[in-house]
Write an enzyme that holds these catalytic residues in place. Structure first.
Site, PDB file in Angstrom:
ATOM      1  CB  CYS A  72      -0.995  -0.072   1.210  1.00  0.00           C
ATOM      2  SG  CYS A  72      -0.223   0.020   2.990  1.00  0.00           S
ATOM      3  CG  HIS A 111      -4.218   0.116   4.229  1.00  0.00           C
ATOM      4  ND1 HIS A 111      -3.523  -0.461   3.464  1.00  0.00           N
ATOM      5  CD2 HIS A 111      -5.262   0.406   3.761  1.00  0.00           C
ATOM      6  CE1 HIS A 111      -4.118  -0.546   2.305  1.00  0.00           C
ATOM      7  NE2 HIS A 111      -5.152   0.135   2.656  1.00  0.00           N
ATOM      8  CG  ASP A 126      -6.673   0.607  -0.825  1.00  0.00           C
ATOM      9  OD1 ASP A 126      -5.741   0.027  -1.351  1.00  0.00           O
ATOM     10  OD2 ASP A 126      -7.027   0.538   0.380  1.00  0.00           O
TER      11      ASP A 126
END
Length: 277
Positions: A72, A111, A126
């Site tokens: 991420c 995250h 995302d």
């Protein structure tokens, strides 16, 4: 970092995007899906004991020129720059990972996610959560179920945060929760260092990859290869040896394996530790 200018043409070519470049909901949807199908979620660096550098120039070289993916802090940060170059308004968000966690646990904010404005609406966008990354942007202003090309999701307000949940079969399961606080790339330096170096981190202990196709999700956790169908059902099998692992990384996940002794040793370690995978 301040002098970095994204190679937008190279990025769009990498994900196979040739559509209209206006900052619309349709453009955002196509990029979110095509990015994930082209660029695998993977933690080969942290699993091999190599640094995960989140400088944009390093990320660009890795995913555009070295045939790699990332997690991420790499992929979502790079996507942010690409979307901004296309004219989208983008805000980074920190999230607490709740996937596979007991409900009583309060996980750290580790995250990197983001919200993106398109045609007057804000969407959770995302591309790098892993096995349960939404493959479409999700509206923030509704609690109604929202279908994606893979699973169905919903946004569930709880206290001062929004909880992303996914429907698997008849059950809603938590994915992560985001706070309504603007964040910046520098805010994620500590979280990236923590998840990529902490011996207790899943990204250090296990080899983890995920890459969706048009009709399924492909997930690798050490030697276990899982295929998740849109209805939530999962088929699993165990990879036989190092040769099959390397072939799987190349063919199913599109990874160009680097020539690196640390990576070679890490891949061998997967089978040495198979009993605990």
């Amino acid at each position: 970092m301040t002098d970095f200018r994204i190679d937008l043409e190279g990025y769009l070519a990498r994900i196979g995007f040739d559509g209209v470049r206006a900052p619309t909901r349709d453009t955002l949807s196509r990029i979110i899906l095509q990015h994930q199908m082209a660029i695998a979620f993977e933690n080969l660096n942290s699993f091999s004991g190599l640094p995960v550098v989140i400088d944009p120039a390093v990320i660009e070289r890795k995913i555009l020129h070295e045939g790699r993916g990332g997690y991420c802090h790499e992929q979502n940060q790079y996507l942010r720059l690409a979307l901004m170059a296309l004219g989208f308004e983008v805000k980074l968000r920190m999230a607490r990972v709740r996937w596979m966690q007991p409900p009583e646990v309060t996980p750290p904010r580790a995250h990197m996610s983001m919200i993106v404005k398109a045609e007057g609406q804000w969407y959770l966008s995302d591309v790098a959560f892993g096995a349960m990354t939404p493959t479409a942007p999700l509206r923030l202003d509704t609690t109604e179920p929202q279908a994606t090309p893979h699973q169905t999701y919903r946004m569930n307000p709880k206290g001062d945060s929004l909880h992303l949940e996914v429907r698997l079969g008849e059950e809603w399961r938590p994915v992560y929760s985001i706070d309504d606080v603007d964040c910046y790339p520098v805010d994620f330096e500590a979280a990236n260092w923590f998840v990529s170096t902490n011996p207790k981190s899943d990204f250090v202990k296990s080899l983890i990859l995920a890459r969706p196709t048009q009709d399924r999700r492909q997930i690798l956790n050490n030697t276990t290869l899982s295929i998740r169908d849109p209805d939530g059902s999962v088929r699993r099998r165990t990879l036989a040896d190092i040769d099959e692992l390397r072939t799987t990384l190349r063919q199913m996940f599109g990874i160009t394996l680097p020539t690196n002794v640390a990576v070679d040793r890490a891949l061998e370690r997967v089978f040495q530790n198979e009993g605990s995978s």
